[in-house]
Scaffold this active site. Structure first.
Site, PDB file in Angstrom:
ATOM      1  N   ARG A 292      -1.923  -1.612  -5.921  1.00  0.00           N
ATOM      2  CA  ARG A 292      -2.769  -2.153  -6.973  1.00  0.00           C
ATOM      3  C   ARG A 292      -2.736  -1.417  -8.288  1.00  0.00           C
ATOM      4  NH1 ARG A 292      -8.654  -1.756  -4.172  1.00  0.00           N
ATOM      5  NH2 ARG A 292      -7.529   0.183  -3.368  1.00  0.00           N
ATOM      6  N   ARG A 293      -2.141  -0.200  -8.168  1.00  0.00           N
ATOM      7  CA  ARG A 293      -2.156   0.679  -9.487  1.00  0.00           C
ATOM      8  C   ARG A 293      -0.959   1.071  -9.881  1.00  0.00           C
ATOM      9  NH1 ARG A 293      -6.124   6.052  -9.191  1.00  0.00           N
ATOM     10  NH2 ARG A 293      -4.791   6.130 -11.383  1.00  0.00           N
TER      11      ARG A 293
ATOM     12  N   TYR B 184     -14.117  -2.787  11.357  1.00  0.00           N
ATOM     13  CA  TYR B 184     -12.759  -2.067  11.300  1.00  0.00           C
ATOM     14  C   TYR B 184     -11.983  -2.514  12.600  1.00  0.00           C
ATOM     15  CZ  TYR B 184      -8.963   1.108  10.698  1.00  0.00           C
ATOM     16  OH  TYR B 184      -7.827   1.784  10.790  1.00  0.00           O
TER      17      TYR B 184
ATOM     18  N   GLY C 272       0.917  -1.155  -0.107  1.00  0.00           N
ATOM     19  CA  GLY C 272       0.039  -0.040   0.049  1.00  0.00           C
ATOM     20  C   GLY C 272       0.799   1.140  -0.117  1.00  0.00           C
ATOM     21  N   ALA C 273       2.039   1.339  -0.946  1.00  0.00           N
ATOM     22  CA  ALA C 273       3.012   2.258  -0.609  1.00  0.00           C
ATOM     23  C   ALA C 273       2.555   3.619  -1.493  1.00  0.00           C
ATOM     24  CB  ALA C 273       4.215   1.629  -1.291  1.00  0.00           C
TER      25      ALA C 273
ATOM     26  N   PRO D  12      -1.522   3.798  15.196  1.00  0.00           N
ATOM     27  CA  PRO D  12      -1.694   5.317  15.201  1.00  0.00           C
ATOM     28  C   PRO D  12      -2.990   5.733  15.524  1.00  0.00           C
ATOM     29  CG  PRO D  12      -0.951   4.268  12.933  1.00  0.00           C
ATOM     30  CD  PRO D  12      -1.447   3.276  13.769  1.00  0.00           C
TER      31      PRO D  12
END
Length: 248
Positions: A34-35, A148, A9-10, A178
């Site tokens: 993903r992109r 979640y 997820g960078a 966080p």
């Protein structure tokens, strides 16, 4: 020899901030998302600054795709399991089943997939570090957070369990939790409702992705005999997942 960090997820938020921070710290980067377009843009920017960057395009929810992509990877010194999201804020009995599936498949099963693919090599080499991005939401549920919060409680349990399982090795395991971090997190949670997302941070100075990246880099940089097991990071006026003081 450069150490290698793999970040899931960078391409946005905490993941992108970790990529920049570890690049500055001299790491070789393996960034996943993903992109392809966003990955390639970040790769080009970081390489222009002198970093060595490898990109892997896949969705952590797709275990077969993750396994295939990881065949291109030789060694991972630090794994940052960052890919994750929240969707919706409905009461549990009014929740969206598809939203639940996406959260569970990403936040829990995706993290497990990456752990399973990377950690055996760390144990074999007797060195490595897994940093999971959890949440204050994993400590206690808050209104509308139900599923979640459950996924982030699972991240805590999975992280603690892994730390036990690798205790006989020199592999370190860290859970960073966080609180309010201003990224596109809330925009995704509210399915693109920017006004509603902005209200999440109204009246308080939230954390940034860079703040969390600093913590991740600190944990990775600690001496080999020091394991930063868990870090809870909150904005100054946030006391817990549900107690926030907002200026009017």
């Amino acid at each position: 020899m450069k150490r290698t960090v793999l970040i899931t997820g960078a391409t946005s938020g905490i993941g992108e901030a970790c990529a920049r921070k570890f690049a500055e710290g001299g790491y070789k980067l393996i960034i996943t998302a993903r992109r392809a377009d966003k990955l390639n843009a970040l790769k080009a920017e970081l390489e222009a600054q002198g970093a060595e960057v490898q990109t892997l395009v896949f969705d952590v929810r797709d275990a077969a795709a993750a396994k295939e992509a990881m065949q291109q990877v030789e060694t991972v010194d630090v794994l940052i399991n960052n890919a994750g999201l929240a969707l919706g804020l409905e009461k549990e009995y009014e929740g969206n089943l598809e939203d639940w599936n996406v959260m569970i498949d990403t936040n829990v099963k995706g993290l497990l997939t990456m752990t399973r693919l990377v950690v055996p090599g760390m144990v074999e080499r007797n060195q490595g570090h897994v940093i999971n991005i959890g949440s204050v939401a994993g400590d206690a549920a808050y209104a509308g957070g139900n599923v979640y919060c459950a996924t982030k409680a699972a991240v805590k349990a999975i992280t603690d369990g892994l730390r036990i399982d690798v205790a006989e090795s020199a592999v370190r395991v860290t859970n960073i939790k966080p609180g309010l971090v201003e990224t596109n997190f809330s925009n995704i949670r509210f399915h693109g409702d920017t006004e509603r997302a902005d209200n999440v941070y109204k009246g308080i100075k939230p954390l940034t992705g860079e703040d969390i990246a600093d913590v991740a880099f600190y944990a990775a940089s600690a001496p080999a005999h020091v394991q930063i097991a868990e870090v809870l990071v909150l904005a100054t006026h946030q006391a817990s997942g549900s107690v926030i003081h907002r200026e009017k």
